[in-house]
Design a protein around this motif. Structure first.
Motif, mmCIF file in Angstrom:
data_model
loop_
_atom_site.group_PDB
_atom_site.id
_atom_site.type_symbol
_atom_site.label_atom_id
_atom_site.label_comp_id
_atom_site.label_asym_id
_atom_site.label_seq_id
_atom_site.Cartn_x
_atom_site.Cartn_y
_atom_site.Cartn_z
ATOM 1 N N UNK A 68 0.821 -1.215 0.000
ATOM 2 C CA UNK A 68 0.000 0.000 0.000
ATOM 3 C C UNK A 68 0.851 1.259 0.000
ATOM 4 N N UNK A 69 0.313 2.302 -0.620
ATOM 5 C CA UNK A 69 0.987 3.600 -0.627
ATOM 6 C C UNK A 69 0.707 4.290 0.701
ATOM 7 N N UNK A 70 1.754 4.689 1.407
ATOM 8 C CA UNK A 70 1.589 5.289 2.720
ATOM 9 C C UNK A 70 1.538 6.812 2.622
ATOM 10 N N UNK A 71 0.478 7.430 3.174
ATOM 11 C CA UNK A 71 0.395 8.897 3.162
ATOM 12 C C UNK A 71 1.513 9.561 3.957
ATOM 13 N N UNK A 72 1.988 8.874 5.006
ATOM 14 C CA UNK A 72 3.047 9.413 5.861
ATOM 15 C C UNK A 72 4.307 8.580 5.664
ATOM 16 N N UNK A 73 5.443 9.229 5.620
ATOM 17 C CA UNK A 73 6.718 8.521 5.463
ATOM 18 C C UNK A 73 6.895 7.543 6.633
ATOM 19 N N UNK A 74 6.946 6.218 6.375
ATOM 20 C CA UNK A 74 7.077 5.237 7.460
ATOM 21 C C UNK A 74 8.300 5.467 8.339
ATOM 22 N N UNK A 81 -7.600 9.501 1.604
ATOM 23 C CA UNK A 81 -6.188 9.700 1.957
ATOM 24 C C UNK A 81 -6.029 9.931 3.459
ATOM 25 N N UNK A 82 -6.900 10.769 4.034
ATOM 26 C CA UNK A 82 -6.820 11.055 5.465
ATOM 27 C C UNK A 82 -7.126 9.817 6.295
ATOM 28 N N UNK A 83 -8.123 9.036 5.866
ATOM 29 C CA UNK A 83 -8.452 7.804 6.592
ATOM 30 C C UNK A 83 -7.285 6.813 6.547
ATOM 31 N N UNK A 84 -6.589 6.788 5.423
ATOM 32 C CA UNK A 84 -5.422 5.904 5.307
ATOM 33 C C UNK A 84 -4.309 6.345 6.253
ATOM 34 N N UNK A 90 -4.796 7.820 9.149
ATOM 35 C CA UNK A 90 -5.225 7.395 10.486
ATOM 36 C C UNK A 90 -4.901 5.927 10.698
ATOM 37 N N UNK A 91 -5.185 5.118 9.686
ATOM 38 C CA UNK A 91 -4.906 3.679 9.809
ATOM 39 C C UNK A 91 -3.410 3.410 9.899
ATOM 40 N N UNK A 92 -2.630 4.178 9.167
ATOM 41 C CA UNK A 92 -1.175 3.996 9.217
ATOM 42 C C UNK A 92 -0.643 4.254 10.618
ATOM 43 N N UNK A 93 -1.242 5.207 11.316
ATOM 44 C CA UNK A 93 -0.792 5.553 12.666
ATOM 45 C C UNK A 93 -1.327 4.584 13.723
ATOM 46 N N UNK A 94 -2.582 4.182 13.584
ATOM 47 C CA UNK A 94 -3.200 3.358 14.625
ATOM 48 C C UNK A 94 -3.284 1.883 14.328
ATOM 49 N N UNK A 95 -3.249 1.511 13.030
ATOM 50 C CA UNK A 95 -3.267 0.118 12.583
ATOM 51 C C UNK A 95 -4.522 -0.639 12.997
ATOM 52 N N UNK A 96 -5.611 0.064 13.238
ATOM 53 C CA UNK A 96 -6.852 -0.612 13.660
ATOM 54 C C UNK A 96 -8.058 -0.162 12.850
ATOM 55 N N UNK A 97 -7.841 0.666 11.818
ATOM 56 C CA UNK A 97 -8.966 1.228 11.064
ATOM 57 C C UNK A 97 -8.760 1.036 9.559
ATOM 58 N N UNK A 98 -8.801 -0.204 9.075
ATOM 59 C CA UNK A 98 -8.513 -0.456 7.658
ATOM 60 C C UNK A 98 -9.695 -0.217 6.723
ATOM 61 N N UNK A 99 -10.837 0.213 7.272
ATOM 62 C CA UNK A 99 -12.018 0.400 6.427
ATOM 63 C C UNK A 99 -12.642 1.770 6.650
ATOM 64 N N UNK A 100 -13.405 2.209 5.642
ATOM 65 C CA UNK A 100 -14.052 3.515 5.660
ATOM 66 C C UNK A 100 -15.545 3.322 5.434
ATOM 67 N N UNK A 101 -16.346 4.061 6.184
ATOM 68 C CA UNK A 101 -17.795 4.017 6.025
ATOM 69 C C UNK A 101 -18.235 5.318 5.356
#
Length: 228
Positions: free
Chosen positions: A3-9, A84-87, A89-100
């Protein structure tokens, strides 16, 4: 495909390393205290790591409801930027892989483009949400209800909107529809409860009958809103 990460890992890793020593000490201390109560911290950790939460699309902006909006600098301008913003959030928390998603606010111009962006970010779509509590340009008003409205044309409009949400949800890989029921009266005697309930049930039946076999239908009721 990664996956493309919005934030530099590497930026996240660098920051995490500075916090890791304190985290490890706190974790060990908590584990010891829980152990005295015969609670295994590793079991709890595994259960927490398995938790998955869907991010509501409106959660990454300053709102999109019938209430006043006060835009903030940098807020997403469309559903692709929300994704992009939701991604992030998931990159930081690793618990939100889906969007409603919520329609019509998030209705994509191109479903294939939205799916491609989601796949590139490693995200998927959870329940889609309909909006029959806020008037859109060129439609009949929901001021006096939607699925329970006394006017059959308004009820039909509300049902058709939910059917459209189901159709878009199918294309996005969603497996559920959430129907927000904002109908009701502001004063005693303003609404005939029994007749309104009958109209609501008939509208809900039409929506439910259109669900694919693998779909669920969730209902969100607002029994009381002091802000109104």
């Amino acid at each position: 495909m990664q996956p493309r990460h919005p934030i530099d890992p590497s930026l996240i890793e660098e920051k995490n390393q500075t916090l890791l020593p304190d985290l490890e000490r706190d974790y060990a201390s908590l584990g010891e205290r829980l152990g005295r109560r015969a609670v295994d911290i590793e079991t709890i950790t595994a259960r927490v790591q398995a938790l998955r939460v869907a991010i509501p699309s409106w959660g990454v902006g300053t709102g999109g409801t019938r209430f006043a909006r006060f835009p903030s600098p940098g807020e997403p301008r469309n559903v692709l930027e929300k994704l992009d913003d939701c991604a992030a959030i998931h990159q930081l928390g690793r618990a939100t892989p889906s969007v409603s998603l919520h329609f019509p606010w998030d209705k994509p111009r191109d479903v294939a483009e939205l799916l491609q962006r989601a796949h590139a970010l490693g995200m998927v779509f959870d329940a889609v949400n309909s909006n029959t509590f806020q008037d859109q340009p060129g439609q009949r008003s929901y001021k006096f209800g939607s699925l329970t409205h006394t006017d059959s044309a308004v009820r039909r409009q509300a049902v058709e909107h939910n059917l459209e949400c189901i159709e878009i949800g199918q294309k996005l890989g969603s497996k559920a529809l959430t129907v927000w029921i904002g109908d009701g009266g502001n004063f005693p005697g303003q609404q005939h409860f029994a007749r309104a309930l009958d109209r609501y049930l008939e509208s809900a039946r039409q929506i439910y009958a259109a669900l694919p076999g693998d779909f669920k239908m969730f209902l969100e009721h607002k029994l009381y809103e002091p802000a109104l």
